[in-house]
Design a protein around this motif. Structure first.
Motif, PDB file in Angstrom:
ATOM      1  N   ASN A 140      41.530  26.417  27.059  1.00  0.00           N
ATOM      2  CA  ASN A 140      40.607  27.550  26.940  1.00  0.00           C
ATOM      3  C   ASN A 140      40.180  27.852  25.505  1.00  0.00           C
ATOM      4  O   ASN A 140      39.473  28.825  25.277  1.00  0.00           O
ATOM      5  CB  ASN A 140      41.260  28.796  27.534  1.00  0.00           C
ATOM      6  N   TRP A 172      37.740  30.907  24.345  1.00  0.00           N
ATOM      7  CA  TRP A 172      38.405  32.069  23.776  1.00  0.00           C
ATOM      8  C   TRP A 172      37.993  32.319  22.330  1.00  0.00           C
ATOM      9  O   TRP A 172      37.774  33.453  21.936  1.00  0.00           O
ATOM     10  CB  TRP A 172      39.918  31.914  23.863  1.00  0.00           C
ATOM     11  N   HIS A 199      47.750  39.262  25.003  1.00  0.00           N
ATOM     12  CA  HIS A 199      48.312  38.590  26.172  1.00  0.00           C
ATOM     13  C   HIS A 199      47.839  39.231  27.456  1.00  0.00           C
ATOM     14  O   HIS A 199      47.549  38.533  28.430  1.00  0.00           O
ATOM     15  CB  HIS A 199      49.847  38.586  26.105  1.00  0.00           C
ATOM     16  N   LYS A 237      46.167  36.089  28.463  1.00  0.00           N
ATOM     17  CA  LYS A 237      47.256  35.301  29.060  1.00  0.00           C
ATOM     18  C   LYS A 237      48.206  36.223  29.824  1.00  0.00           C
ATOM     19  O   LYS A 237      49.380  36.333  29.491  1.00  0.00           O
ATOM     20  CB  LYS A 237      48.030  34.559  27.976  1.00  0.00           C
ATOM     21  N   LEU A 277      51.695  34.970  30.759  1.00  0.00           N
ATOM     22  CA  LEU A 277      52.598  34.520  29.697  1.00  0.00           C
ATOM     23  C   LEU A 277      53.103  35.739  28.939  1.00  0.00           C
ATOM     24  O   LEU A 277      52.339  36.411  28.256  1.00  0.00           O
ATOM     25  CB  LEU A 277      51.874  33.564  28.737  1.00  0.00           C
TER      26      LEU A 277
END
Length: 107
Positions: A38, A42, A89, A93, A96
């Protein structure tokens, strides 16, 4: 408990400064597309760039705190870093975790 975490020796402060520089540099590096699936998408995101700059800023704040042996400023920089990591995050993510990970350092 906070007392046991307070840096006491010159080597403690130097270690914090060393890691703070690494955090600041990492914030700069993640602004560039790498080999991640990504990364291209990103790094083109304004939000990603904002989080990456905030990471670098937190690292530099921690470095300044370590250089001045300023515990209050170090605690503030830590809070800034945790807020940045968790925010990024959560957005990029969510599967994660950014907390609860134990990092082992060999010196």
């Amino acid at each position: 408990r906070a007392e046991t975490a307070t840096p006491k020796r010159e080597t403690d402060w130097a270690n914090i400064e060393h890691h703070a520089i690494q955090v600041a540099a990492a914030g700069t590096l993640i602004r560039l597309a790498g080999s991640g699936v990504n990364d291209r998408e990103w790094t083109q995101s304004a939000d990603w760039q904002k989080w990456a700059r905030a990471m670098s800023d937190a690292g530099m704040a921690a470095r300044t705190a370590a250089q001045g042996k300023n515990v209050a400023a170090l605690v503030s920089a830590n809070g800034q870093l945790v807020e940045t990591c968790e925010g990024c995050h959560k957005q990029f993510k969510p599967d994660l975790p950014s907390e609860g990970i134990v990092h082992q350092h060999v010196h």
